[in-house]
Write a protein that holds these residues in place. Structure first.
Motif, PDB file in Angstrom:
ATOM      1  N   ARG A   1      20.570  23.591  10.647  1.00 37.37           N
ATOM      2  CA  ARG A   1      21.436  24.661  10.187  1.00 37.37           C
ATOM      3  C   ARG A   1      22.314  23.939   8.959  1.00 37.37           C
ATOM      4  O   ARG A   1      23.219  24.557   8.282  1.00 37.37           O
ATOM      5  N   GLU A   2      22.561  22.329   9.085  1.00 39.83           N
ATOM      6  CA  GLU A   2      23.560  21.718   8.230  1.00 39.83           C
ATOM      7  C   GLU A   2      22.581  21.507   6.506  1.00 39.83           C
ATOM      8  O   GLU A   2      23.400  21.093   5.733  1.00 39.83           O
ATOM      9  N   LEU A   3      21.505  21.735   6.901  1.00 42.96           N
ATOM     10  CA  LEU A   3      20.486  21.543   5.529  1.00 42.96           C
ATOM     11  C   LEU A   3      21.050  22.214   4.472  1.00 42.96           C
ATOM     12  O   LEU A   3      21.198  21.696   3.446  1.00 42.96           O
ATOM     13  N   PRO A   4      21.225  23.359   4.387  1.00 42.49           N
ATOM     14  CA  PRO A   4      21.726  24.034   3.027  1.00 42.49           C
ATOM     15  C   PRO A   4      22.826  23.446   2.384  1.00 42.49           C
ATOM     16  O   PRO A   4      23.236  23.439   1.262  1.00 42.49           O
ATOM     17  N   THR A   5      23.840  22.962   3.303  1.00 48.28           N
ATOM     18  CA  THR A   5      25.138  22.262   2.711  1.00 48.28           C
ATOM     19  C   THR A   5      24.903  20.903   2.511  1.00 48.28           C
ATOM     20  O   THR A   5      26.008  20.300   2.073  1.00 48.28           O
ATOM     21  N   HIS A   6      23.766  20.140   2.818  1.00 48.55           N
ATOM     22  CA  HIS A   6      23.777  18.659   2.741  1.00 48.55           C
ATOM     23  C   HIS A   6      22.651  18.220   2.049  1.00 48.55           C
ATOM     24  O   HIS A   6      21.535  17.954   2.779  1.00 48.55           O
ATOM     25  N   PRO A   7      22.606  18.219   0.961  1.00 55.00           N
ATOM     26  CA  PRO A   7      21.254  17.937   0.196  1.00 55.00           C
ATOM     27  C   PRO A   7      20.541  16.498   0.372  1.00 55.00           C
ATOM     28  O   PRO A   7      19.526  16.242   0.043  1.00 55.00           O
ATOM     29  N   ASN A   8      21.517  15.818   0.965  1.00 59.38           N
ATOM     30  CA  ASN A   8      20.946  14.302   1.523  1.00 59.38           C
ATOM     31  C   ASN A   8      20.601  13.888   2.673  1.00 59.38           C
ATOM     32  O   ASN A   8      20.071  13.062   3.092  1.00 59.38           O
ATOM     33  N   LEU A   9      20.313  15.177   3.459  1.00 59.82           N
ATOM     34  CA  LEU A   9      19.804  15.164   4.974  1.00 59.82           C
ATOM     35  C   LEU A   9      18.420  15.653   5.036  1.00 59.82           C
ATOM     36  O   LEU A   9      17.798  16.465   4.390  1.00 59.82           O
ATOM     37  N   ILE A  10      17.836  14.548   5.778  1.00 56.53           N
ATOM     38  CA  ILE A  10      16.326  14.817   6.196  1.00 56.53           C
ATOM     39  C   ILE A  10      16.366  14.931   7.518  1.00 56.53           C
ATOM     40  O   ILE A  10      16.887  14.021   8.186  1.00 56.53           O
ATOM     41  N   ILE A  11      15.654  15.996   8.371  1.00 55.96           N
ATOM     42  CA  ILE A  11      15.395  15.959   9.743  1.00 55.96           C
ATOM     43  C   ILE A  11      14.264  15.803  10.080  1.00 55.96           C
ATOM     44  O   ILE A  11      13.245  16.626   9.609  1.00 55.96           O
ATOM     45  N   LEU A  12      13.858  15.192  11.112  1.00 60.16           N
ATOM     46  CA  LEU A  12      12.478  14.910  11.552  1.00 60.16           C
ATOM     47  C   LEU A  12      12.353  15.620  12.902  1.00 60.16           C
ATOM     48  O   LEU A  12      13.077  15.422  13.709  1.00 60.16           O
ATOM     49  N   GLN A  13      11.076  16.320  13.255  1.00 56.92           N
ATOM     50  CA  GLN A  13      10.711  16.895  14.434  1.00 56.92           C
ATOM     51  C   GLN A  13       9.346  16.389  14.638  1.00 56.92           C
ATOM     52  O   GLN A  13       8.679  16.214  13.678  1.00 56.92           O
ATOM     53  N   THR A  14       8.882  16.888  15.973  1.00 59.40           N
ATOM     54  CA  THR A  14       7.573  16.560  16.166  1.00 59.40           C
ATOM     55  C   THR A  14       6.841  17.446  17.011  1.00 59.40           C
ATOM     56  O   THR A  14       7.612  18.316  17.814  1.00 59.40           O
ATOM     57  N   MET A  15       5.556  17.838  17.211  1.00 63.48           N
ATOM     58  CA  MET A  15       4.944  18.643  18.281  1.00 63.48           C
ATOM     59  C   MET A  15       4.421  17.579  19.279  1.00 63.48           C
ATOM     60  O   MET A  15       3.990  18.242  20.340  1.00 63.48           O
ATOM     61  N   SER A  16       5.088  16.351  19.413  1.00 64.67           N
ATOM     62  CA  SER A  16       4.595  15.336  20.407  1.00 64.67           C
ATOM     63  C   SER A  16       5.149  15.354  21.593  1.00 64.67           C
ATOM     64  O   SER A  16       4.584  14.947  22.637  1.00 64.67           O
ATOM     65  N   LYS A  17       6.431  15.930  21.618  1.00 62.30           N
ATOM     66  CA  LYS A  17       7.190  15.883  22.918  1.00 62.30           C
ATOM     67  C   LYS A  17       7.231  17.190  23.661  1.00 62.30           C
ATOM     68  O   LYS A  17       6.139  17.457  24.436  1.00 62.30           O
TER      69      LYS A  17
END
Ligand SMILES: *Cc1c(COP(=O)(O)O)cnc(C)c1O
Length: 344
Positions: A190-206
């Protein structure tokens, strides 16, 4: 944040991406497809899959609360880790900064792309201090890598320190949240809209129990996602993966059961493990594994291999001398580990 155009490599900024048949035509009404040199037989495997995985992203939008235009899907997180090197980092010139110890792929992808990866040690509690990370950056630093909960240490990084880095750094900050579904701490999504330099990685592996299908996600500004899409292989997520992920997402609460069960098993295993003679220290975990310092990691590792039980020896990693990383299995598997170690 610096303007995106300044952060992205020149050749990538001006790249005209490959335009596949399914990119050029994506309407719904057609029924005769003679555009992609596919074989008309052997449906459904004869057709190229959706290059932008629209149906799957529409389901992820609901589950993750992130609009589809802010989602990239890749062949595992591995692809989402490699692409930012190729997008942002000029080989032989630019560098990235990562914490240490952490997941090995950030360094490996840096090496493959001929990018220096500067490692900043966490403190004795494997905790992050924003200033030490920021101090390691210079004008050629394009990316800072964070991982929370961190692998192999298991702990979540301090949220305020992460935010301080995201807010102070002019380049890209990537936070790998592969284990976030197990964590007490909330995702930074939820920090994405206010932080344009942020990339968040998630996965279906775990937590999703789907390591075999290879599906990783990146969440970021729509401008960054558009560049990811420009650089990726056109059909990077195959049909079988898209279908199976859609199947899993139809029942998004199923993973809550996995998570609840694994956290309960983790607490039981860590408690019993801490009572073993070989156990010198157990580090707090916010994930589906824990790190432990033992009397003789190499010897204990080999002893377990002999019994057909495989754990991860992390002894050679900075700050992890004599440490094993142990994944939480089923109750039966965990008990087998414990009884083997009681006989050690
Ligand atoms: C397991 C793990 C991943 C998952 O990688 P995939 O390629 O999606 O399977 C990503 N990051 C970290 C830190 C991991 O431990």
């Amino acid at each position: 944040m610096l303007p995106l155009e300044q952060l992205v490599r020149k050749n990538i900024w001006s790249l005209a991406p490959y335009s596949s048949a399914r990119d050029e035509y994506s309407g719904k009404e057609a029924h005769v497809f003679l555009d992609a040199n596919e074989n008309p037989y052997n449906a459904p495997f004869n057709r190229y899959p959706d290059p932008l995985q629209r149906e799957l992203k529409a389901m992820l939008e609901k589950v993750k609360g992130v609009p589809t235009e802010n989602i990239f899907l890749g062949n595992g997180s591995d692809e989402a880790i490699d692409l930012p090197y190729r997008i942002f980092c000029e080989p032989g010139r630019d560098n990235v900064v990562s914490i240490a110890p952490t997941y090995g792929m950030y360094q490996v992808c840096a090496d493959i792309n001929d990018i220096e990866c500067r490692q900043v040690l966490l403190d004795d509690h494997f905790q992050l201090h924003a200033n030490t990370v920021l101090n390691a950056c210079d004008k050629y630093t394009k990316i800072i890598w964070l991982c929370s909960p961190n692998n192999p240490t298991g702990n979540s990084l301090d949220r305020d320190e992460m935010l301080k880095i995201i807010e102070s750094f002019e380049g890209i900050v990537i936070v790998d949240e592969a284990y976030i579904d197990f964590a007490q701490q909330l995702s930074l999504r939820r920090e994405l809209p206010t932080h344009p330099n942020l990339i968040i990685l998630q996965t279906m592996s775990k937590a999703w129990g789907s390591a075999a299908i290879r599906l990783g996600m990146a969440f970021a500004s729509k401008e960054i996602i558009a560049i990811y899409n420009k650089v990726k292989y056109p059909y990077n997520v195959n049909l079988l993966t898209q279908q199976q992920a859609i199947e899993m997402l139809k029942d998004p609460y199923e993973i809550d059961k996995y998570v609840r069960q694994l956290l309960q098993e983790r607490n039981i295993l860590m408690q019993s493990f801490s009572e073993l003679r070989i156990c010198e220290q157990i580090f707090p975990s916010d994930a589906n594994f824990f790190l432990t310092r033992v009397t003789d990691a190499k010897h204990i590792y080999d002893y377990l291999v002999d019994k057909g039980i495989i754990v991860r020896n992390r002894s050679r990693i900075q700050l992890c001398q004599n440490c094993l990383r142990i994944t939480i299995g089923t109750r039966t598997e965990n008990n087998e580990l414990l009884s083997a170690l009681r006989q050690y």
